[in-house]
Design a protein around this motif. Structure first.
Motif, PDB file in Angstrom:
ATOM      1  N   GLY A 133     -16.671  13.804  10.838  1.00 38.25           N
ATOM      2  CA  GLY A 133     -16.866  13.698   9.393  1.00 38.25           C
ATOM      3  C   GLY A 133     -15.540  13.511   8.677  1.00 38.25           C
ATOM      4  N   GLY A 134     -14.600  12.817   9.307  1.00 37.85           N
ATOM      5  CA  GLY A 134     -13.294  12.564   8.691  1.00 37.85           C
ATOM      6  C   GLY A 134     -12.318  13.721   8.873  1.00 37.85           C
ATOM      7  N   HIS A 135     -12.755  14.836   9.475  1.00 37.07           N
ATOM      8  CA  HIS A 135     -11.876  16.001   9.679  1.00 37.07           C
ATOM      9  C   HIS A 135     -11.405  16.060  11.117  1.00 37.07           C
ATOM     10  CE1 HIS A 135     -13.124  17.268   5.781  1.00 37.07           C
ATOM     11  NE2 HIS A 135     -14.375  17.443   6.154  1.00 37.07           N
ATOM     12  N   ARG A 136     -10.218  16.636  11.283  1.00 32.96           N
ATOM     13  CA  ARG A 136      -9.679  16.754  12.629  1.00 32.96           C
ATOM     14  C   ARG A 136     -10.256  17.997  13.304  1.00 32.96           C
ATOM     15  NH1 ARG A 136      -6.617  14.724  15.949  1.00 32.96           N
ATOM     16  NH2 ARG A 136      -4.893  15.740  17.027  1.00 32.96           N
ATOM     17  N   VAL A 137     -10.736  17.831  14.517  1.00 37.31           N
ATOM     18  CA  VAL A 137     -11.266  18.967  15.287  1.00 37.31           C
ATOM     19  C   VAL A 137     -10.506  19.019  16.602  1.00 37.31           C
ATOM     20  CG1 VAL A 137     -13.296  19.863  16.493  1.00 37.31           C
ATOM     21  CG2 VAL A 137     -13.569  18.781  14.272  1.00 37.31           C
ATOM     22  N   LEU A 138      -9.907  20.166  16.880  1.00 41.42           N
ATOM     23  CA  LEU A 138      -9.095  20.266  18.097  1.00 41.42           C
ATOM     24  C   LEU A 138      -9.931  20.641  19.308  1.00 41.42           C
ATOM     25  CD1 LEU A 138      -5.910  22.092  16.775  1.00 41.42           C
ATOM     26  CD2 LEU A 138      -6.389  19.638  16.927  1.00 41.42           C
ATOM     27  N   ALA A 139      -9.433  20.217  20.480  1.00 41.11           N
ATOM     28  CA  ALA A 139     -10.092  20.594  21.735  1.00 41.11           C
ATOM     29  C   ALA A 139     -10.232  22.114  21.788  1.00 41.11           C
ATOM     30  CB  ALA A 139      -9.263  20.093  22.910  1.00 41.11           C
ATOM     31  N   GLY A 140     -11.359  22.582  22.296  1.00 38.43           N
ATOM     32  CA  GLY A 140     -11.564  24.033  22.419  1.00 38.43           C
ATOM     33  C   GLY A 140     -12.398  24.616  21.299  1.00 38.43           C
ATOM     34  N   THR A 141     -12.661  23.814  20.252  1.00 42.97           N
ATOM     35  CA  THR A 141     -13.441  24.331  19.128  1.00 42.97           C
ATOM     36  C   THR A 141     -14.932  24.355  19.480  1.00 42.97           C
ATOM     37  OG1 THR A 141     -11.854  23.346  17.619  1.00 42.97           O
ATOM     38  CG2 THR A 141     -13.999  23.925  16.687  1.00 42.97           C
ATOM     39  N   THR A 142     -15.602  25.426  19.065  1.00 44.94           N
ATOM     40  CA  THR A 142     -17.064  25.469  19.186  1.00 44.94           C
ATOM     41  C   THR A 142     -17.664  24.701  18.008  1.00 44.94           C
ATOM     42  OG1 THR A 142     -17.023  27.611  20.263  1.00 44.94           O
ATOM     43  CG2 THR A 142     -19.085  27.003  19.179  1.00 44.94           C
ATOM     44  N   ILE A 143     -18.614  23.826  18.310  1.00 44.67           N
ATOM     45  CA  ILE A 143     -19.298  23.090  17.238  1.00 44.67           C
ATOM     46  C   ILE A 143     -20.740  23.593  17.208  1.00 44.67           C
ATOM     47  CG2 ILE A 143     -19.867  20.784  16.310  1.00 44.67           C
ATOM     48  CD1 ILE A 143     -16.964  20.900  17.064  1.00 44.67           C
ATOM     49  N   LEU A 144     -21.209  23.983  16.052  1.00 40.64           N
ATOM     50  CA  LEU A 144     -22.593  24.424  15.940  1.00 40.64           C
ATOM     51  C   LEU A 144     -23.395  23.384  15.177  1.00 40.64           C
ATOM     52  CD1 LEU A 144     -22.235  28.189  15.073  1.00 40.64           C
ATOM     53  CD2 LEU A 144     -22.727  27.137  17.276  1.00 40.64           C
ATOM     54  N   ILE A 145     -24.448  22.930  15.816  1.00 38.06           N
ATOM     55  CA  ILE A 145     -25.371  22.013  15.155  1.00 38.06           C
ATOM     56  C   ILE A 145     -26.608  22.832  14.831  1.00 38.06           C
ATOM     57  CG2 ILE A 145     -26.739  19.915  15.445  1.00 38.06           C
ATOM     58  CD1 ILE A 145     -23.771  19.356  15.494  1.00 38.06           C
ATOM     59  N   CYS A 146     -27.039  22.759  13.586  1.00 42.68           N
ATOM     60  CA  CYS A 146     -28.085  23.691  13.166  1.00 42.68           C
ATOM     61  C   CYS A 146     -29.248  22.947  12.502  1.00 42.68           C
ATOM     62  CB  CYS A 146     -27.490  24.718  12.202  1.00 42.68           C
ATOM     63  SG  CYS A 146     -28.664  25.973  11.733  1.00 42.68           S
ATOM     64  N   PRO A 147     -30.271  22.598  13.281  1.00 44.49           N
ATOM     65  CA  PRO A 147     -31.405  21.893  12.672  1.00 44.49           C
ATOM     66  C   PRO A 147     -32.050  22.687  11.541  1.00 44.49           C
ATOM     67  CG  PRO A 147     -31.895  22.521  14.975  1.00 44.49           C
ATOM     68  CD  PRO A 147     -30.443  22.779  14.734  1.00 44.49           C
ATOM     69  N   TYR A 148     -32.012  24.012  11.630  1.00 48.24           N
ATOM     70  CA  TYR A 148     -32.623  24.819  10.568  1.00 48.24           C
ATOM     71  C   TYR A 148     -32.005  24.465   9.210  1.00 48.24           C
ATOM     72  CZ  TYR A 148     -34.366  28.928   8.079  1.00 48.24           C
ATOM     73  OH  TYR A 148     -34.994  29.752   7.180  1.00 48.24           O
ATOM     74  N   LEU A 149     -30.689  24.313   9.179  1.00 44.99           N
ATOM     75  CA  LEU A 149     -30.020  23.995   7.911  1.00 44.99           C
ATOM     76  C   LEU A 149     -30.230  22.541   7.510  1.00 44.99           C
ATOM     77  CD1 LEU A 149     -26.685  25.984   8.301  1.00 44.99           C
ATOM     78  CD2 LEU A 149     -28.603  26.492   6.786  1.00 44.99           C
ATOM     79  N   THR A 150     -30.105  21.613   8.475  1.00 44.27           N
ATOM     80  CA  THR A 150     -30.295  20.195   8.123  1.00 44.27           C
ATOM     81  C   THR A 150     -31.713  19.978   7.587  1.00 44.27           C
ATOM     82  OG1 THR A 150     -28.893  19.705  10.036  1.00 44.27           O
ATOM     83  CG2 THR A 150     -29.996  17.847   8.982  1.00 44.27           C
ATOM     84  N   HIS A 151     -32.679  20.640   8.220  1.00 46.89           N
ATOM     85  CA  HIS A 151     -34.082  20.431   7.845  1.00 46.89           C
ATOM     86  C   HIS A 151     -34.423  20.991   6.472  1.00 46.89           C
ATOM     87  CE1 HIS A 151     -35.685  20.024  12.289  1.00 46.89           C
ATOM     88  NE2 HIS A 151     -34.765  19.141  11.984  1.00 46.89           N
ATOM     89  N   ARG A 152     -33.527  21.811   5.913  1.00 45.87           N
ATOM     90  CA  ARG A 152     -33.823  22.382   4.594  1.00 45.87           C
ATOM     91  C   ARG A 152     -32.838  21.881   3.537  1.00 45.87           C
ATOM     92  NH1 ARG A 152     -37.131  27.577   4.700  1.00 45.87           N
ATOM     93  NH2 ARG A 152     -37.997  27.657   6.793  1.00 45.87           N
ATOM     94  N   ASP A 153     -32.186  20.778   3.837  1.00 48.09           N
ATOM     95  CA  ASP A 153     -31.230  20.203   2.879  1.00 48.09           C
ATOM     96  C   ASP A 153     -32.010  19.439   1.795  1.00 48.09           C
ATOM     97  OD1 ASP A 153     -29.442  18.638   1.482  1.00 48.09           O
ATOM     98  OD2 ASP A 153     -28.197  18.226   3.248  1.00 48.09           O
ATOM     99  N   PRO A 154     -31.910  19.882   0.524  1.00 48.00           N
ATOM    100  CA  PRO A 154     -32.713  19.251  -0.533  1.00 48.00           C
ATOM    101  C   PRO A 154     -32.321  17.803  -0.818  1.00 48.00           C
ATOM    102  CG  PRO A 154     -31.240  20.909  -1.449  1.00 48.00           C
ATOM    103  CD  PRO A 154     -31.108  20.997   0.039  1.00 48.00           C
ATOM    104  N   ASP A 155     -31.121  17.385  -0.386  1.00 45.12           N
ATOM    105  CA  ASP A 155     -30.761  15.976  -0.597  1.00 45.12           C
ATOM    106  C   ASP A 155     -31.578  15.065   0.319  1.00 45.12           C
ATOM    107  OD1 ASP A 155     -28.973  16.647  -2.475  1.00 45.12           O
ATOM    108  OD2 ASP A 155     -27.196  16.499  -1.172  1.00 45.12           O
ATOM    109  N   ILE A 156     -32.059  15.631   1.423  1.00 49.31           N
ATOM    110  CA  ILE A 156     -32.833  14.824   2.370  1.00 49.31           C
ATOM    111  C   ILE A 156     -34.321  15.119   2.225  1.00 49.31           C
ATOM    112  CG2 ILE A 156     -33.135  14.237   4.806  1.00 49.31           C
ATOM    113  CD1 ILE A 156     -30.402  15.587   5.320  1.00 49.31           C
TER     114      ILE A 156
END
Ligand code: HEM
Length: 423
Positions: free
Chosen positions: A315-338
């Protein structure tokens, strides 16, 4: 934050995520924060840098476009699942997936429909007996029995007996004992006794099934072991436990949320049944919309962790090796913009021909190469049960539970309901 030394990833309040896990009431708070900060934000769990990605583009990037950069690490339930598909990685995972995938396509799932109907019929018989007695029923136990019976029959070719059911419930107790996401240095609970109990059922069964001509997924594993030295005895055990575990709790929990939602919105049951006569494509389509909308509000596998294997940008941000990335369908599915009116149960949105959902906006089964193996299987078994139960019964709950965020999103108490026949 280490993951964003460039300082460009907006940070959530420290511990926001942990507070969120502890209390469903924090959900909206976190969502509001994540939205204010954008589709990619960062925080810490203990010392560990964590990036939370909820925007569809970032979700696509992590799960589908760059699965080599954002990898799955050792699964939280590895102690139970061993090297089965859910926890395997690299070339080993690819080979296992190639063996199993052809048995879970839409066409292959037709072969399991008869056993799904048989299991649905059994559930309907139990409900009819309870409705006649007018006694409350543990719905969660019924839905677990149905889901486990279906995957058990698909795997072994045999119906589920009560002793096996009791022993395999231990597997879900093992999962329930694991936190969705613990600080890196938190001790793993000792689950040896429970894992031994599961093995005491599964290992003799595998030995007996070797000489049993009954068809089933176990036979697929045996046959593949004959052709190539991939499936050792140990890996056959791991794969069987993985299929039983992955295919059981998630499906049963989805059904539980669905019955709760229909209790709160009885007009949606009426709508689905009025869409067409029994067995018609229109009714099946409406019932599938009930399932899709339930999975939008309660994507039971609500948190998909990945690990950055190398430095990169997200998303245009730098992420270093070793970082945990959390993908959260619960949050995406409740985004009012979508999702307009994101907290409302509106199954009709899935039948709207004008709906435009961007890729990465709806993913209850994940996306990309590690997406759910059993997605079509799960939707079919849920739909078959609903097609049998919805016209014949209603389930009324004395109170509505809250949400508990473990490895899956569960109701925070038992689901006891009064069943009434409608015909
Ligand atoms: C409503 C029910 C279900 C839901 C919501 C669900 C959800 C998911 C999700 C989100 C993933 C991806 C995890 C990730 O990307 O980290 C996944 C993976 C998986 N699921 Fe499901 N699942 C369901 C039912 C089933 C069933 C019925 C089976 C087996 C028959 C199954 C077997 C698997 C397996 C083996 C994987 C690992 C795939 C891989 O890594 O290659 N699931 N599931």
């Amino acid at each position: 934050m280490d993951s964003a030394r460039s300082g460009t990833i907006p940070e959530l309040a420290p511990d926001a995520f942990l507070r969120w896990r502890e209390s469903g009431a924090e959900t909206v708070d976190l969502l509001a924060q994540a939205r204010r900060l954008g589709p990619v934000s960062a925080f810490r769990i203990g010392e560990r840098p964590v990036v939370l990605a909820t925007g569809p583009q970032a979700v696509q990037e992590v799960l589908a476009r760059c699965p080599e950069r954002y990898v799955k690490r050792s699964h939280r339930a590895r102690v139970l699942l061993g090297d089965g598909l859910l926890a395997a990685a690299g070339e080993q995972w690819r080979r296992q997936r190639r063996v199993l995938q052809p048995h879970f396509t839409g066409r292959a799932v037709h072969h399991y429909e008869q056993l799904m109907h048989d299991c649905a019929e059994e559930t309907a018989r139990r409900w009819a007996a309870t409705a006649a007695r007018k006694t409350p029923r543990r719905l969660d136990a019924d839905l677990q029995h149905y889901s486990l019976d279906v995957i058990w029959r698909a795997a072994t070719g045999r119906p589920l007996d009560d002793a096996t059911h009791r022993a395999l419930r231990v597997a879900s107790d093992v999962l329930a004992a694991l936190p969705a996401l613990a600080p890196a240095n938190s001790p793993q609970p000792d689950l040896t006794a429970q894992v031994d109990e599961v093995d005491a059922i599964v290992e003799p069964l595998i030995a007996a099934a070797r000489t049993d001509p009954a068809p089933g997924l176990l036979r697929v594993l045996f046959d593949s072991a004959d052709q190539q030295p991939l499936y050792t005895d140990r890996l056959i055990r791991d794969e069987l436990v993985t299929l039983l575990t992955a295919g059981y709790e998630t499906t049963a929990t989805t059904l539980g949320w669905l019955f709760l939602l229909l209790h709160q919105h009885p007009e949606q049951r009426t709508w689905a049944l009025a869409a067409g006569p029994a067995g018609s494509p229109a009714r099946t389509e409406a019932i599938r919309a009930l399932v899709s909308e339930t999975l939008r509000l309660y994507p039971t596998a609500w948190l998909l962790p990945r690990y950055a294997a190398e430095d990169g940008t997200l998303g245009g941000h730098r992420v270093l090796a070793g970082t945990t990335i959390l993908i959260c369908p619960y949050l995406t599915h409740r985004d009012p913009d979508i999702w307009p009116e994101p907290d409302r149960f509106l199954p009709q949105r899935f039948l709207d021909p004008h709906r435009r959902t961007p890729p990465g906006a709806y993913y209850p089964f994940g996306i990309g190469p590690r997406a759910c193996l059993g997605a079509q299987f799960a939707v079919r078994e849920i739909t078959i049960l609903l097609e049998r139960l919805l016209p014949a019964f209603t389930a009324a709950f004395p109170d509505i539970p809250g949400q508990r965020f473990g490895v899956t999103i569960q109701p925070d108490r038992e689901l006891t309901a009064t069943i009434t026949t409608t015909t």
